[in-house]
Design an enzyme around this catalytic site. Structure first.
Site, PDB file in Angstrom:
ATOM      1  CG  ASN A   8      -1.724   1.228   1.391  1.00 13.78           C
ATOM      2  OD1 ASN A   8      -1.758   2.072   0.498  1.00 13.78           O
ATOM      3  ND2 ASN A   8      -2.395   1.372   2.522  1.00 13.78           N
ATOM      4  CE  LYS A  52      -0.056   3.148   4.873  1.00 16.96           C
ATOM      5  NZ  LYS A  52       0.018   3.232   6.317  1.00 16.96           N
ATOM      6  CG  HIS A  97      -5.746   1.882   5.401  1.00 16.20           C
ATOM      7  ND1 HIS A  97      -5.263   2.804   6.301  1.00 16.20           N
ATOM      8  CD2 HIS A  97      -4.733   1.009   5.172  1.00 16.20           C
ATOM      9  CE1 HIS A  97      -4.000   2.498   6.578  1.00 16.20           C
ATOM     10  NE2 HIS A  97      -3.663   1.418   5.910  1.00 16.20           N
ATOM     11  CD  GLU A 117      -2.863   5.465   6.825  1.00 19.49           C
ATOM     12  OE1 GLU A 117      -2.899   5.571   5.585  1.00 19.49           O
ATOM     13  OE2 GLU A 117      -1.918   4.933   7.433  1.00 19.49           O
ATOM     14  CD  GLU A 140      -3.220  -2.324   7.487  1.00 16.42           C
ATOM     15  OE1 GLU A 140      -2.252  -2.652   6.797  1.00 16.42           O
ATOM     16  OE2 GLU A 140      -3.738  -1.199   7.432  1.00 16.42           O
ATOM     17  N   GLY A 198       2.822   2.436  10.829  1.00 19.40           N
ATOM     18  CA  GLY A 198       3.754   3.544  10.641  1.00 19.40           C
ATOM     19  C   GLY A 198       4.464   3.970  11.914  1.00 19.40           C
ATOM     20  CB  SER A 203       5.646  -1.576  12.000  1.00 17.40           C
ATOM     21  OG  SER A 203       5.198  -0.250  12.256  1.00 17.40           O
TER      22      SER A 203
HETATM   23  P1  13P Z   1       3.235   0.481   7.684  1.00 18.20           P
HETATM   24  O1  13P Z   1       3.747  -0.812   7.090  1.00 18.20           O
HETATM   25  O2  13P Z   1       3.940   1.683   7.166  1.00 18.20           O
HETATM   26  O3  13P Z   1       3.142   0.405   9.171  1.00 18.20           O
HETATM   27  O4  13P Z   1       1.719   0.635   7.160  1.00 18.20           O
HETATM   28  C1  13P Z   1       0.848  -0.413   7.274  1.00 18.20           C
HETATM   29  C2  13P Z   1      -0.378  -0.090   6.512  1.00 18.20           C
HETATM   30  O5  13P Z   1      -1.153   0.761   6.909  1.00 18.20           O
HETATM   31  C3  13P Z   1      -0.619  -0.800   5.260  1.00 18.20           C
HETATM   32  O6  13P Z   1      -1.899  -0.567   4.781  1.00 18.20           O
END
Ligand code: 13P
Length: 250
Positions: free
Chosen positions: A9, A11, A95, A97, A167, A173, A212
């Site tokens: 992803n 982002k 997601h 976010e 997640e 992150g 992560s």
């Molecule tokens: P990270 O791997 O940067 O922690 O992000 C995970 C994520 O949100 C994947 O959709």
């Protein structure tokens, strides 16, 4: 046997030149990725370009979001059918976010899941708890609520053509990964909850872990019984790191 699956992803990251360099790097190392299904999910504007660069490879394309509407006066939105036009197979829905920053409710996420399936896309449904929810001991309730919204609208049969990604929000992150045992416990909870409605569908469902994930922790995470691969954020932006994670899926 569930085929391992690793999806990157990206982002809101990338540029025409940067994407090309990243994809060239990924393509150069793909021969060593034998077992794992690999997907990349770039921002919408790059989907067409990335699709072209992936032609002839086994890497498939996913999008990061979609509208729950099919067409019409929805300024700024992009439909599931438009993603199919761009050769997408997968689309991420729910997601954290999107849920936290853009206020997407469980009900809206369920509608997006339905819109994706109706158009022939495979939704990657993200679920996960906040740190305070974990600390309050409500992780399973939160995950159950997020799953129930989709189950109520679409039914268990829909999960035959879907992927779930666990997640934990506190691990995204942050560099803080859920331990393999912590992640496995939630994955098993998800699988058992769905098995109560249909054991065959639940057994075949791929449940990815995200938060992560790095080359250094992927083997251990993906080695857990109910972890079938990963949804990768930051580490998906570096070809070598992403490839190492893909190899860990096998
Ligand atoms: P990270 O791997 O940067 O922690 O992000 C995970 C994520 O949100 C994947 O959709």
């Amino acid at each position: 046997m569930r085929r391992p699956f690793v999806a990157g992803n990206w982002k809101m990251n990338g540029s025409v030149a940067g994407n090309k360099a990243l994809l060239d790097g990924i393509k150069a190392g793909l021969a060593a990725v034998t077992m794992t299904e690999v997907a990349v999910c770039p921002p919408f504007v790059y989907l067409r370009d990335v699709a072209q660069q992936l032609q002839g490879t086994a890497v498939v394309l996913g999008a990061q979001n979609l509208s729950e509407q099919s067409a019409g006066a929805y300024t700024g939105e992009i439909s599931a059918a438009m993603r199919l036009d761009l050769a997408c197979r997968y689309v991420i829905v729910g997601h954290s976010e999107r849920r936290a920053i853009y206020g997407e409710s469980d009900a809206l996420v369920a509608k997006k899941f339905a819109a994706a399936r109706k158009a022939g896309l495979i939704p990657i449904l993200c679920v996960g708890e906040l740190l305070e929810e974990r600390e309050a001991g409500t992780t399973e309730q939160v995950i159950a609520r997020q799953l129930d919204a989709v189950l109520t609208l679409e039914g268990i049969a829909a999960f035959a053509q879907a992927v779930v990604a666990y997640e934990p929000v506190w691990a995204i992150g942050t560099g803080k990964t859920a331990s393999p045992d912590q992640a496995q416990a939630v994955h098993a909870f998800i699988r058992n909850k769905l098995a109560a409605q249909d054991a065959t569908i639940s057994d075949k469902l791929r449940i990815l872990y995200g938060g992560s994930v790095k080359a250094s922790n992927a083997v251990e995470l993906f080695g857990m019984a109910d972890i079938d691969g990963g949804l990768i954020g930051g580490a998906a932006l570096q070809a070598e790191e992403f490839l190492a994670i893909c190899r860990a899926g096998a």
